[in-house]
Design an enzyme around this catalytic site. Structure first.
Site, PDB file in Angstrom:
ATOM      1  N   ARG A 163      -5.723  -4.774  -2.603  1.00 38.97           N
ATOM      2  CA  ARG A 163      -4.461  -5.391  -2.254  1.00 38.97           C
ATOM      3  C   ARG A 163      -4.557  -5.806  -0.803  1.00 38.97           C
ATOM      4  O   ARG A 163      -5.145  -5.106   0.034  1.00 38.97           O
ATOM      5  CB  ARG A 163      -3.296  -4.407  -2.428  1.00 38.97           C
ATOM      6  CG  ARG A 163      -3.017  -4.042  -3.845  1.00 38.97           C
ATOM      7  CD  ARG A 163      -2.618  -5.210  -4.704  1.00 38.97           C
ATOM      8  NE  ARG A 163      -1.289  -5.703  -4.388  1.00 38.97           N
ATOM      9  CZ  ARG A 163      -0.777  -6.816  -4.908  1.00 38.97           C
ATOM     10  NH1 ARG A 163      -1.495  -7.567  -5.728  1.00 38.97           N
ATOM     11  NH2 ARG A 163       0.447  -7.196  -4.595  1.00 38.97           N
ATOM     12  N   ARG A 170       2.053  11.122  -3.486  1.00 39.92           N
ATOM     13  CA  ARG A 170       2.012  11.142  -2.019  1.00 39.92           C
ATOM     14  C   ARG A 170       3.396  11.460  -1.451  1.00 39.92           C
ATOM     15  O   ARG A 170       3.515  11.882  -0.312  1.00 39.92           O
ATOM     16  CB  ARG A 170       1.622   9.756  -1.484  1.00 39.92           C
ATOM     17  CG  ARG A 170       0.163   9.393  -1.652  1.00 39.92           C
ATOM     18  CD  ARG A 170      -0.036   7.894  -1.448  1.00 39.92           C
ATOM     19  NE  ARG A 170       0.298   7.398  -0.125  1.00 39.92           N
ATOM     20  CZ  ARG A 170      -0.520   7.363   0.909  1.00 39.92           C
ATOM     21  NH1 ARG A 170      -1.731   7.829   0.773  1.00 39.92           N
ATOM     22  NH2 ARG A 170      -0.145   6.867   2.061  1.00 39.92           N
ATOM     23  N   ASP A 223      -6.017   8.256   4.112  1.00 39.76           N
ATOM     24  CA  ASP A 223      -5.148   8.218   5.286  1.00 39.76           C
ATOM     25  C   ASP A 223      -6.036   8.359   6.528  1.00 39.76           C
ATOM     26  O   ASP A 223      -7.207   8.741   6.425  1.00 39.76           O
ATOM     27  CB  ASP A 223      -4.153   9.378   5.245  1.00 39.76           C
ATOM     28  CG  ASP A 223      -3.061   9.154   4.210  1.00 39.76           C
ATOM     29  OD1 ASP A 223      -2.760   7.985   3.911  1.00 39.76           O
ATOM     30  OD2 ASP A 223      -2.513  10.150   3.704  1.00 39.76           O
ATOM     31  N   ARG A 280      12.367  16.826  -2.288  1.00 43.16           N
ATOM     32  CA  ARG A 280      12.888  18.060  -1.693  1.00 43.16           C
ATOM     33  C   ARG A 280      14.359  18.258  -2.016  1.00 43.16           C
ATOM     34  O   ARG A 280      15.140  17.316  -1.931  1.00 43.16           O
ATOM     35  CB  ARG A 280      12.780  18.011  -0.166  1.00 43.16           C
ATOM     36  CG  ARG A 280      11.381  17.820   0.342  1.00 43.16           C
ATOM     37  CD  ARG A 280      11.353  18.134   1.840  1.00 43.16           C
ATOM     38  NE  ARG A 280      10.069  17.768   2.404  1.00 43.16           N
ATOM     39  CZ  ARG A 280       9.868  16.683   3.138  1.00 43.16           C
ATOM     40  NH1 ARG A 280      10.864  15.873   3.418  1.00 43.16           N
ATOM     41  NH2 ARG A 280       8.673  16.419   3.601  1.00 43.16           N
ATOM     42  N   ARG A 319       8.636  -4.308   3.016  1.00 42.36           N
ATOM     43  CA  ARG A 319       9.337  -3.547   4.058  1.00 42.36           C
ATOM     44  C   ARG A 319       9.382  -4.344   5.347  1.00 42.36           C
ATOM     45  O   ARG A 319       8.647  -5.322   5.520  1.00 42.36           O
ATOM     46  CB  ARG A 319       8.678  -2.184   4.299  1.00 42.36           C
ATOM     47  CG  ARG A 319       7.193  -2.224   4.549  1.00 42.36           C
ATOM     48  CD  ARG A 319       6.577  -0.804   4.563  1.00 42.36           C
ATOM     49  NE  ARG A 319       5.130  -0.889   4.303  1.00 42.36           N
ATOM     50  CZ  ARG A 319       4.361   0.143   4.029  1.00 42.36           C
ATOM     51  NH1 ARG A 319       4.853   1.355   3.979  1.00 42.36           N
ATOM     52  NH2 ARG A 319       3.064  -0.020   3.809  1.00 42.36           N
ATOM     53  N   GLU A 362       6.640  -7.388   5.792  1.00 39.80           N
ATOM     54  CA  GLU A 362       5.344  -7.139   5.138  1.00 39.80           C
ATOM     55  C   GLU A 362       5.385  -7.656   3.698  1.00 39.80           C
ATOM     56  O   GLU A 362       6.276  -7.304   2.934  1.00 39.80           O
ATOM     57  CB  GLU A 362       5.090  -5.627   5.165  1.00 39.80           C
ATOM     58  CG  GLU A 362       3.805  -5.211   4.507  1.00 39.80           C
ATOM     59  CD  GLU A 362       3.508  -3.725   4.734  1.00 39.80           C
ATOM     60  OE1 GLU A 362       3.959  -3.145   5.737  1.00 39.80           O
ATOM     61  OE2 GLU A 362       2.832  -3.145   3.860  1.00 39.80           O
ATOM     62  N   TYR A 398      -8.358   5.345  -1.051  1.00 37.37           N
ATOM     63  CA  TYR A 398      -7.071   5.203  -0.376  1.00 37.37           C
ATOM     64  C   TYR A 398      -6.914   6.361   0.624  1.00 37.37           C
ATOM     65  O   TYR A 398      -6.092   7.239   0.471  1.00 37.37           O
ATOM     66  CB  TYR A 398      -5.972   5.230  -1.452  1.00 37.37           C
ATOM     67  CG  TYR A 398      -4.554   4.900  -1.018  1.00 37.37           C
ATOM     68  CD1 TYR A 398      -4.251   4.458   0.265  1.00 37.37           C
ATOM     69  CD2 TYR A 398      -3.507   5.028  -1.920  1.00 37.37           C
ATOM     70  CE1 TYR A 398      -2.952   4.166   0.616  1.00 37.37           C
ATOM     71  CE2 TYR A 398      -2.195   4.740  -1.570  1.00 37.37           C
ATOM     72  CZ  TYR A 398      -1.919   4.308  -0.299  1.00 37.37           C
ATOM     73  OH  TYR A 398      -0.622   4.026   0.047  1.00 37.37           O
TER      74      TYR A 398
END
Ligand code: UDP
Length: 370
Positions: A246, A169, A353, A173, A277, A303, A351
């Site tokens: 989860r 995911r 989006d 770069r 996070r 979190e 999963y």
């Protein structure tokens, strides 16, 4: 008798409801929570749209989906660019030239590529799990500092026991581009996700705090077709066993300061910090209220990730082999339920989006609504 009973007022349910209503069908939407919008729900605290169930950043390459959501909200220009905090050292995400420069002191893309090439040599065959995949993408240093701890906290599993696709995911770069997503379209709905979902549901009957599974037979008798977006194993009373999920828990605080961390998301990628996070919600909207004024306070959420147990909110399906097989068995049962359609992250144990959920709801509506 309704044409459709839609169980769950999240994105899948809201989009399906809109399509059915626009096709002239009668629709009832129910949800066991006291609010619509499922996990994309946002709550207004001191002018800040707090993402109550975790950060949601809308991004897509799908023009049909992007055009579709524009009907219900205007989107701002937010670009996700999380910062990783590894034991007090900060790194740019996703993996890009800023990250490589900080990690190794390399300056040119060529130097970075050489460093990665050296480190990936330890992987000699097709990666079989997340650890091998990660090392083969970015090398061992980045794996150890920015991936291993975060991933193991998020999934509660060793990186060697997780599928490789999860890490794919993330872009890698050799440019100074720290946009987390490779998506053509990105942004946050101005006014919050709740407002967007309310707009999708406008003119549609919604009943909140109604638990479908507690009273299934009675609800089923009310509609010709049920669109079920809850957990597929719960629908079948866990008869084949429980699927693993989860769950996530948030500790949210309102702080009397204008700027806590200077970014919407900071990932804590070491193993020792218990949270994965911290989200500082105001930065999804550039720290401004609806009138464009700077907000004096801030809301942050730490979190924490945990294994789901009955009574918790399921967030992420655990797409490993064992659960994949169990899902396939439930799917067989689901296909035999003539008047019920299963959809969404929990109904399909995927999963997804947000944009994928919307695309899938639109396809489902096309297929199902006659
Ligand atoms: N990931 C990572 N380090 C990071 C952020 C992400 O290793 O700092 C990996 C990790 O394996 C995680 C996956 O990328 O499971 C997806 O993470 P993300 O935070 O994008 O998932 P979300 O919770 O936003 O769906």
């Amino acid at each position: 008798m309704y044409d459709y009973l839609i169980v769950g007022a999240g994105l899948f349910g809201a989009v399906f409801a809109r399509e059915a209503k626009d096709a002239g069908k009668s629709v009832l939407v129910i949800d066991k929570r006291p609010h619509v919008a499922g996990n994309v729900y946002t709550k207004n605290v001191e002018g800040i749209h707090v993402h109550e169930y975790g950060a949601h950043i809308f991004h897509t390459n799908n023009k049909t989906v992007w055009d579709y959501v524009q009907r219900f909200a205007d989107f701002n220009r937010f670009t996700n660019s999380p910062v990783a905090n590894y034991k007090g050292e900060l790194f740019s995400l996703p993996f890009n030239m800023y990250t490589f420069n900080k990690m190794w002191g390399v300056v040119t893309p060529e130097e970075a590529a050489t460093k990665i090439a050296e480190q990936r040599k330890e992987i000699t065959s097709e990666p079989r799990n997340l650890e091998e995949q990660a090392i083969s993408l970015v090398g061992r240093d980045i794996y150890e500092k920015l991936i291993k701890g975060y991933t193991e906290k998020q999934w509660g599993r060793d990186c060697r026991d997780l599928p490789a696709f999860i890490i794919k995911r993330l872009p890698v770069r050799l440019t100074f581009d720290n946009n987390y997503f490779n998506a053509l379209y990105q942004g946050i709905p101005i006014g919050g996700y709740t407002k967007m979902v309310e707009n999708m549901l406008s003119g549609i009957e919604v009943r909140l705090e109604e638990d479908y599974l507690k009273n299934k037979a009675a609800w089923d008798a009310m509609a010709k077709t049920v669109i079920y977006t809850g957990p597929i194993d719960a629908y079948f009373a866990y008869q084949l066993g429980t699927l693993a999920y989860r769950s996530v828990r948030f500790e949210t605080e309102l702080l009397d300061m204008p700027n806590f961390q200077g970014n919407a998301a900071v990932n804590y990628t070491d193993r020792e910090t218990p949270w994965t996070r911290i989200i500082e919600h105001k930065w999804f909207e550039f720290g401004k209220d609806a009138a464009g004024n700077d907000l004096p306070k801030t809301v942050i959420s730490r979190e924490y990730s945990s294994e789901w147990k009955p009574g918790d909110e399921p967030y992420y399906p655990v797409n490993d082999e064992k659960n994949g097989a169990l899902y396939a068995a439930y799917k067989e049962l689901a296909d035999k339920e003539e008047h019920v359609v299963f959809g969404g992250r929990l109904g399909e144990y995927k999963y997804y989006d947000m944009d994928q959920v919307i695309a899938s709801a639109l396809q489902c509506a096309k297929r199902v609504i006659q």
